[in-house]
Write a protein that holds these residues in place. Structure first.
Motif, PDB file in Angstrom:
ATOM      1  N   SER A 241       0.849  -1.194   0.000  1.00 35.75           N
ATOM      2  CA  SER A 241       0.000   0.000   0.000  1.00 35.75           C
ATOM      3  C   SER A 241       0.884   1.243   0.000  1.00 35.75           C
ATOM      4  O   SER A 241       1.811   1.355   0.808  1.00 35.75           O
ATOM      5  N   VAL A 242       0.575   2.172  -0.925  1.00 34.75           N
ATOM      6  CA  VAL A 242       1.322   3.416  -1.055  1.00 34.75           C
ATOM      7  C   VAL A 242       0.323   4.568  -1.102  1.00 34.75           C
ATOM      8  O   VAL A 242      -0.659   4.506  -1.864  1.00 34.75           O
ATOM      9  N   ALA A 243       0.552   5.604  -0.296  1.00 37.70           N
ATOM     10  CA  ALA A 243      -0.278   6.814  -0.284  1.00 37.70           C
ATOM     11  C   ALA A 243       0.542   7.970  -0.842  1.00 37.70           C
ATOM     12  O   ALA A 243       1.630   8.258  -0.336  1.00 37.70           O
ATOM     13  N   VAL A 244       0.010   8.620  -1.889  1.00 37.34           N
ATOM     14  CA  VAL A 244       0.703   9.720  -2.559  1.00 37.34           C
ATOM     15  C   VAL A 244      -0.089  10.996  -2.312  1.00 37.34           C
ATOM     16  O   VAL A 244      -1.288  11.069  -2.611  1.00 37.34           O
ATOM     17  N   GLN A 245       0.573  12.016  -1.761  1.00 37.24           N
ATOM     18  CA  GLN A 245      -0.066  13.310  -1.506  1.00 37.24           C
ATOM     19  C   GLN A 245       0.321  14.302  -2.599  1.00 37.24           C
ATOM     20  O   GLN A 245       1.512  14.536  -2.846  1.00 37.24           O
ATOM     21  N   VAL A 246      -0.682  14.835  -3.251  1.00 34.54           N
ATOM     22  CA  VAL A 246      -0.482  15.803  -4.332  1.00 34.54           C
ATOM     23  C   VAL A 246      -1.324  17.036  -4.036  1.00 34.54           C
ATOM     24  O   VAL A 246      -2.133  17.067  -3.104  1.00 34.54           O
ATOM     25  N   LYS A 247      -1.142  18.041  -4.864  1.00 32.24           N
ATOM     26  CA  LYS A 247      -1.910  19.280  -4.705  1.00 32.24           C
ATOM     27  C   LYS A 247      -3.373  19.055  -5.081  1.00 32.24           C
ATOM     28  O   LYS A 247      -3.668  18.261  -5.978  1.00 32.24           O
ATOM     29  N   SER A 292      -3.763  19.774   0.257  1.00 28.18           N
ATOM     30  CA  SER A 292      -3.293  18.535  -0.356  1.00 28.18           C
ATOM     31  C   SER A 292      -4.436  17.528  -0.436  1.00 28.18           C
ATOM     32  O   SER A 292      -5.480  17.696   0.207  1.00 28.18           O
ATOM     33  N   MET A 293      -4.207  16.510  -1.229  1.00 28.70           N
ATOM     34  CA  MET A 293      -5.105  15.365  -1.277  1.00 28.70           C
ATOM     35  C   MET A 293      -4.263  14.101  -1.400  1.00 28.70           C
ATOM     36  O   MET A 293      -3.163  14.126  -1.977  1.00 28.70           O
ATOM     37  N   SER A 294      -4.777  12.983  -0.839  1.00 30.41           N
ATOM     38  CA  SER A 294      -4.029  11.732  -0.749  1.00 30.41           C
ATOM     39  C   SER A 294      -4.656  10.697  -1.674  1.00 30.41           C
ATOM     40  O   SER A 294      -5.852  10.410  -1.576  1.00 30.41           O
ATOM     41  N   VAL A 295      -3.844  10.150  -2.584  1.00 29.14           N
ATOM     42  CA  VAL A 295      -4.271   9.106  -3.523  1.00 29.14           C
ATOM     43  C   VAL A 295      -3.694   7.787  -3.041  1.00 29.14           C
ATOM     44  O   VAL A 295      -2.474   7.675  -2.789  1.00 29.14           O
ATOM     45  N   SER A 296      -4.525   6.743  -2.911  1.00 28.19           N
ATOM     46  CA  SER A 296      -4.112   5.436  -2.408  1.00 28.19           C
ATOM     47  C   SER A 296      -3.872   4.474  -3.569  1.00 28.19           C
ATOM     48  O   SER A 296      -4.702   4.361  -4.477  1.00 28.19           O
ATOM     49  N   VAL A 297      -2.706   3.778  -3.525  1.00 37.46           N
ATOM     50  CA  VAL A 297      -2.311   2.793  -4.533  1.00 37.46           C
ATOM     51  C   VAL A 297      -2.044   1.478  -3.815  1.00 37.46           C
ATOM     52  O   VAL A 297      -1.378   1.462  -2.764  1.00 37.46           O
ATOM     53  N   SER A 298      -2.542   0.382  -4.373  1.00 35.30           N
ATOM     54  CA  SER A 298      -2.404  -0.923  -3.719  1.00 35.30           C
ATOM     55  C   SER A 298      -2.101  -1.986  -4.759  1.00 35.30           C
ATOM     56  O   SER A 298      -2.471  -1.864  -5.938  1.00 35.30           O
ATOM     57  N   ALA A 299      -1.404  -3.073  -4.284  1.00 40.54           N
ATOM     58  CA  ALA A 299      -1.068  -4.196  -5.159  1.00 40.54           C
ATOM     59  C   ALA A 299      -0.919  -5.445  -4.307  1.00 40.54           C
ATOM     60  O   ALA A 299      -0.412  -5.392  -3.183  1.00 40.54           O
ATOM     61  N   LYS A 300      -1.355  -6.588  -4.856  1.00 40.04           N
ATOM     62  CA  LYS A 300      -1.188  -7.883  -4.180  1.00 40.04           C
ATOM     63  C   LYS A 300       0.172  -8.459  -4.578  1.00 40.04           C
ATOM     64  O   LYS A 300       0.493  -8.562  -5.765  1.00 40.04           O
ATOM     65  N   THR A 301       0.967  -8.845  -3.562  1.00 43.45           N
ATOM     66  CA  THR A 301       2.337  -9.273  -3.809  1.00 43.45           C
ATOM     67  C   THR A 301       2.597 -10.654  -3.213  1.00 43.45           C
ATOM     68  O   THR A 301       1.757 -11.224  -2.497  1.00 43.45           O
TER      69      THR A 301
END
Length: 384
Positions: A241-247, A292-301
């Motif tokens: 799980s990765v959370a990316v904060q962008v404008k 800011s806003m946070s975009v969530s990225v996920s992957a099964k590993t």
């Protein structure tokens, strides 16, 4: 002396028998020695009684001996058959683990070392239990065949077992917990677990103690009875799980396209093509703030590879966002680009009237002069 061969037949017959009877004539009579006769009589009676006892009971003794021998033979034969069957079963389990080692299924299944240790531990427990039950039952049957009362013996064994159980309850708890952990396959060699009291990679699984290697290389020996809950981080699959904060002014569709291109490229490269067990998905927005806003990225590993995948995803997303001109926001709010520059004179204080010594404010704050020493004051004097 005349040789007996030269005598007539009648004389020869008469000459022989006195020679045979001569030692009896030299022996003392039984009536002349009463103690010897009594001893001979007692010995004769003892031998007669022993012979009678053996004659009466030899059949029972033979039956009892054959019965005990048959019990022991059957017990040892059954124990040998059971142990060999368990050994063959364990060997077959290990052979199946070795067959999938190194193939595409090896990632889905546990490794061969883990299966080997688990199967060996289970086999050791089963062999010990089988031997104890079979030989214990045979011992009780032998004691029963000897007409020994088993009631007091079993009662004493029960009391001793209870005393040992109370005295070594921690040892019994550790052993039973280890048996159930192995039978249920809660964890094995190579798994990364969180046991509460310690966490790390499982090095060895025993019936009493589990050996873990921590993140810093230390070895933890954890008693199985102390483990109340287990978090296995290596079974099945893991999630990166990765959370990316962008404008908040960035385009969400553009962000999704950039992340999708990163995921497609990463899924085709080695070793990420094996570590990724599912597509990289953009789950959406976790939170939207003013700055800011946070975009969530996920992957099964693959189990245990989620941290490596997360680090690689952050690296690639940062490079791709920099190339696309998408700004990543950190923990502090980003400064506004359209804001006017600060006035340098705003930090300067306005002039004060007290700065001029001739101003009425400065004169009002001046000290009142004191009269000289020894002189009379010109002001009014208060008297009684």
């Amino acid at each position: 002396m005349v040789c007996p061969h030269h005598l007539p037949r009648a004389g020869r017959y008469i000459w022989r028998y006195p020679a045979v009877a001569r030692p009896a004539a030299l022996l003392p009579l039984a009536a002349d020695n009463p103690d010897a006769s009594e001893t001979i009589r007692e010995t004769h009676e003892s031998v007669t009684n022993a012979a009678s006892f053996i004659e009466e009971n030899w059949a029972g003794w033979l039956y009892l001996g054959l019965r005990i021998l048959l019990i022991l033979v059957i017990a040892f034969a059954l124990r040998s058959v059971v142990r060999k069957s368990l050994t063959k079963l364990i060997t077959r389990m290990n052979r199946g683990a070795d067959a999938v080692e190194g193939t595409a299924l090896s990632g889905l299944l546990v490794n061969a070392e883990r299966r080997r240790q688990r199967s060996e531990a289970i086999g050791s427990v089963l062999r010990s239990v089988a031997s104890f039950l079979i030989l214990g039952t045979a011992a009780l049957m032998v004691l029963g065949a000897l007409d020994i009362n088993l009631g007091p013996l079993l009662a004493s064994a029960g009391v001793a077992g209870v005393a040992i159980g109370f005295g070594a309850r921690n040892l019994v708890t550790d052993f039973l917990s280890g048996v159930f952990m192995i039978l249920e396959d809660q964890y094995g060699v190579g798994d990364k677990i969180d046991a509460g009291v310690a966490s790390g990679e499982v090095v060895e699984v025993g019936l009493r103690v589990t050996k873990l290697r921590g993140d810093n290389g230390e070895i933890w020996y954890v008693r199985n009875g102390e483990i109340k809950r287990i978090g296995n981080l290596s079974q099945g699959w893991a999630t990166a799980s990765v959370a990316v904060q962008v404008k908040p002014t960035e385009s969400l569709s553009r962000i999704r396209e950039v992340i999708k291109s990163i995921a497609d490229t990463m899924a085709k490269e080695s070793p990420w093509d094996e570590r990724l067990w599912g597509p990289v998905e953009v789950l959406g927005l976790d939170e939207v703030l003013l700055a800011s806003m946070s975009v969530s990225v996920s992957a099964k590993t693959m189990p245990g590879q989620q941290f490596a995948v997360e680090r690689e995803l952050r690296w690639r997303i940062k490079d791709a966002f920099d190339a696309a001109g998408i700004g990543i926001v950190g923990g502090l709010p980003a400064p506004e680009e359209d804001a006017a520059p600060a006035d340098p004179a705003a930090a300067v204080a306005p002039p004060s009237a007290l700065a001029n010594p001739t101003s009425p404010q400065s004169l009002a704050t001046a000290e009142i002069p004191q009269p000289a020493a020894g002189g009379s004051a010109s002001g009014p004097r208060i008297t009684k």
